[in-house]
Design a protein around this motif. Structure first.
Motif, short mmCIF file in Angstrom:
data_model
loop_
_atom_site.label_atom_id
_atom_site.label_comp_id
_atom_site.label_asym_id
_atom_site.label_seq_id
_atom_site.Cartn_x
_atom_site.Cartn_y
_atom_site.Cartn_z
N THR A 39 0.83 -1.19 0.00
CA THR A 39 0.00 0.00 0.00
C THR A 39 0.87 1.25 0.00
OG1 THR A 39 -0.10 -0.02 2.42
CG2 THR A 39 -1.88 -1.13 1.24
N PHE A 40 0.35 2.31 -0.57
CA PHE A 40 1.00 3.62 -0.48
C PHE A 40 -0.06 4.70 -0.54
CE2 PHE A 40 0.82 2.56 -4.94
CZ PHE A 40 0.61 3.75 -5.62
N GLU A 41 0.22 5.83 0.12
CA GLU A 41 -0.73 6.92 0.20
C GLU A 41 -0.47 7.92 -0.91
OE1 GLU A 41 -1.65 8.63 4.05
OE2 GLU A 41 -0.50 7.03 5.02
N ALA A 42 -1.40 8.03 -1.80
CA ALA A 42 -1.30 8.99 -2.90
C ALA A 42 -2.70 9.19 -3.48
CB ALA A 42 -0.34 8.50 -3.97
N SER A 43 -2.87 10.27 -4.19
CA SER A 43 -4.15 10.56 -4.81
C SER A 43 -4.23 9.86 -6.17
CB SER A 43 -4.33 12.07 -4.99
OG SER A 43 -5.49 12.35 -5.74
N ALA A 44 -5.34 9.15 -6.39
CA ALA A 44 -5.52 8.45 -7.65
C ALA A 44 -5.82 9.42 -8.80
CB ALA A 44 -6.64 7.42 -7.53
N GLY A 45 -6.26 10.61 -8.45
CA GLY A 45 -6.53 11.62 -9.48
C GLY A 45 -7.56 11.14 -10.49
N GLU A 46 -7.18 11.20 -11.77
CA GLU A 46 -8.09 10.83 -12.85
C GLU A 46 -7.98 9.35 -13.21
OE1 GLU A 46 -10.29 12.96 -14.02
OE2 GLU A 46 -9.50 14.47 -12.64
N LEU A 47 -7.21 8.60 -12.43
CA LEU A 47 -7.04 7.17 -12.75
C LEU A 47 -8.33 6.41 -12.49
CD1 LEU A 47 -3.54 6.52 -11.11
CD2 LEU A 47 -4.04 6.87 -13.53
N THR A 48 -8.65 5.49 -13.38
CA THR A 48 -9.80 4.61 -13.20
C THR A 48 -9.28 3.26 -12.72
OG1 THR A 48 -11.01 5.72 -14.97
CG2 THR A 48 -11.80 3.55 -14.29
N LEU A 49 -9.42 3.01 -11.42
CA LEU A 49 -8.87 1.80 -10.82
C LEU A 49 -9.98 1.00 -10.16
CD1 LEU A 49 -5.76 3.38 -9.04
CD2 LEU A 49 -5.74 2.03 -11.15
N PRO A 50 -9.86 -0.33 -10.14
CA PRO A 50 -10.83 -1.13 -9.39
C PRO A 50 -10.69 -0.84 -7.90
CG PRO A 50 -8.96 -2.48 -10.09
CD PRO A 50 -8.82 -1.15 -10.78
N ARG A 51 -11.80 -1.01 -7.18
CA ARG A 51 -11.81 -0.73 -5.74
C ARG A 51 -11.76 -2.07 -4.99
NH1 ARG A 51 -15.78 2.10 -8.15
NH2 ARG A 51 -17.40 0.70 -7.33
N LEU A 52 -10.74 -2.20 -4.14
CA LEU A 52 -10.58 -3.41 -3.34
C LEU A 52 -10.76 -3.04 -1.87
CD1 LEU A 52 -9.42 -4.44 -6.03
CD2 LEU A 52 -7.62 -5.60 -4.74
N TYR A 53 -11.46 -3.92 -1.13
CA TYR A 53 -11.71 -3.70 0.29
C TYR A 53 -11.36 -4.97 1.05
CZ TYR A 53 -14.49 0.21 -1.47
OH TYR A 53 -14.90 1.35 -2.12
N GLY A 54 -10.88 -4.78 2.26
CA GLY A 54 -10.57 -5.93 3.09
C GLY A 54 -10.00 -5.51 4.43
N PRO A 55 -9.90 -6.45 5.37
CA PRO A 55 -9.32 -6.13 6.68
C PRO A 55 -7.83 -5.85 6.56
CG PRO A 55 -9.76 -8.48 6.50
CD PRO A 55 -10.36 -7.85 5.28
N GLY A 56 -7.28 -5.14 7.54
CA GLY A 56 -5.86 -4.84 7.54
C GLY A 56 -5.01 -6.11 7.48
N GLY A 57 -3.99 -6.09 6.67
CA GLY A 57 -3.12 -7.24 6.53
C GLY A 57 -3.53 -8.20 5.42
N SER A 58 -4.67 -7.95 4.78
CA SER A 58 -5.15 -8.86 3.74
C SER A 58 -4.90 -8.32 2.34
CB SER A 58 -6.66 -9.12 3.92
OG SER A 58 -7.40 -7.93 3.68
N GLU A 59 -4.04 -7.29 2.23
CA GLU A 59 -3.84 -6.65 0.94
C GLU A 59 -3.36 -7.62 -0.13
OE1 GLU A 59 -3.09 -3.60 4.19
OE2 GLU A 59 -2.55 -5.67 3.79
N LYS A 60 -2.35 -8.42 0.19
CA LYS A 60 -1.80 -9.34 -0.81
C LYS A 60 -2.81 -10.42 -1.17
CE LYS A 60 3.15 -8.72 0.05
NZ LYS A 60 2.99 -7.43 0.74
N THR A 61 -3.56 -10.93 -0.18
CA THR A 61 -4.59 -11.93 -0.45
C THR A 61 -5.67 -11.36 -1.38
OG1 THR A 61 -4.23 -12.97 1.70
CG2 THR A 61 -6.33 -13.44 0.59
N ALA A 62 -6.09 -10.12 -1.09
CA ALA A 62 -7.12 -9.48 -1.91
C ALA A 62 -6.62 -9.27 -3.33
CB ALA A 62 -7.54 -8.15 -1.29
N LEU A 63 -5.37 -8.85 -3.47
CA LEU A 63 -4.83 -8.60 -4.81
C LEU A 63 -4.66 -9.90 -5.58
CD1 LEU A 63 -3.85 -6.48 -6.79
CD2 LEU A 63 -1.55 -6.74 -5.82
N GLU A 64 -4.20 -10.94 -4.92
CA GLU A 64 -4.07 -12.24 -5.59
C GLU A 64 -5.42 -12.75 -6.07
OE1 GLU A 64 -2.17 -14.72 -2.74
OE2 GLU A 64 -0.18 -13.80 -2.98
#
Length: 242
Positions: free
Chosen positions: A129-154
Motif C-alpha cells: 500500500t501507499f498513500e497517494a491521490s488516484a486523481g483521474e485514474l480509473t482503478l478497481p476498488r478493493l476492500y478488506g481487513p488490515g493485513g489482507s492486501e496481498k490476499t485481496a490482490l491475488e
C-alpha cells in the motif's frame, strides 16, 4: 651562561622548521575545508532526474532536496537524499549518487497503482500500500481487513484473468473479516462468491450468464454460495413498480 652546542642548535632549528611546516599544513587543511564547505564556491548546480514517471513532481522534489541539503557539493549527504526521495508517495525505489563537480544524479522507479484499497490507499502490483491521490485514474476498488492486501490482490488477479474470457470486468471486490468474497462488476451485477471454491463459482457464473441475459429483467445479483446452482436477484423497473 652555557652556550648551546651545534647539535642542540640543529635540533632546535629542525624542530622549529617542522612545527612551521605542520602549522602551515594545518592552516591549509582548515582553509581547504572552509573552501569546500562554501556553497558559493562548490554548489550543487544540477539535480538530474531519470527513470519513467508520470506522477512524481520533479519541481517539488528538487525543492525539498535543496531545502534539506543547503550546503556545498562535498557536504551533501547522499544517504539523507536517498531517504528523502524514497519517502515520497509516488516513489517506489530510488538511487542517488554525486557526479563531480556539481551534479546530483537521481534515478526513480515510480509506484504503479493497480487498485484502490479501502478508499484511502493505493495498491501496487506487489500488494504494497501507499498513500497517494488516484486523481483521474480509473482503478478497481478493493476492500478488506488490515493485513489482507496481498490476499485481496491475488484473488483480484485470478478473477480478472478468468473474466478476461468474457466481456465483463471487476469494478469492486470485497474480502470480509471471514475471508468471504463479494464482487461488483462494471455492468452493475453483484456476485456473492463466499469463502471456498470462489474461482469455480465465478466460472459457473460466467457459463450461465449468457442465459440470464436472455430474461426480460436485468440481473441485479447472483448468489453462488451453493454446491450446485445459484440464486438470482432481478432488477425491478421503478416505472413498472409504480
Amino acid at each position: 651562561m652555557q652556550l648551546l652546542s651545534r647539535k642542540q642548535i640543529r635540533f632546535i632549528s629542525g624542530l622549529t622548521f617542522l612545527l612551521c611546516v605542520l602549522g602551515s599544513l594545518l592552516y591549509a587543511a582548515f582553509a581547504v575545508r572552509d573552501w569546500l564547505k562554501d556553497e558559493q564556491r562548490m554548489p550543487v548546480q544540477v539535480i538530474e532526474f531519470s527513470g519513467d514517471f508520470d506522477h512524481v513532481s520533479l519541481t517539488r522534489l528538487e525543492r525539498l532536496i535543496r531545502k534539506s541539503q543547503p550546503g556545498s557539493f562535498f557536504e551533501l549527504d547522499v544517504n539523507e537524499v536517498f531517504r528523502l526521495v524514497e519517502a515520497q508517495p509516488w516513489v517506489y525505489r530510488a538511487s542517488v549518487r554525486k557526479q563531480w563537480p556539481n551534479t546530483l544524479k537521481i534515478y526513480l522507479v515510480e509506484q504503479q497503482p493497480v487498485a484502490q484499497w479501502n478508499e484511502d490507499m493505493l495498491l501496487n502490483p506487489y500488494g504494497d500500500t501507499f498513500e497517494a491521490s488516484a486523481g483521474e485514474l480509473t482503478l478497481p476498488r478493493l476492500y478488506g481487513p488490515g493485513g489482507s492486501e496481498k490476499t485481496a490482490l491475488e484473488g483480484y488477479n485470478a478473477m480478472k484473468s478468468l473474466l478476461a474470457t468474457s466481456s465483463m470486468a471487476i469494478a469492486e471486490l470485497s474480502l470480509s473479516e471471514r475471508f468471504a468474497w463479494q464482487m461488483q462488476l462494471k455492468n452493475g451485477v453483484e456476485l456473492n462468491l463466499g469463502r471456498q471454491e470462489f474461482i469455480d463459482r465465478l466460472q459457473r457464473f460466467i457459463d450461465v450468464y449468457p442465459l440470464l441475459t436472455k430474461q426480460e429483467k436485468p440481473v441485479r445479483y447472483v448468489d453462488l454460495r451453493y454446491d450446485t446452482g445459484f440464486a438470482v436477484g432481478w432488477r425491478i423497473d421503478d416505472n413498472k413498480r409504480s
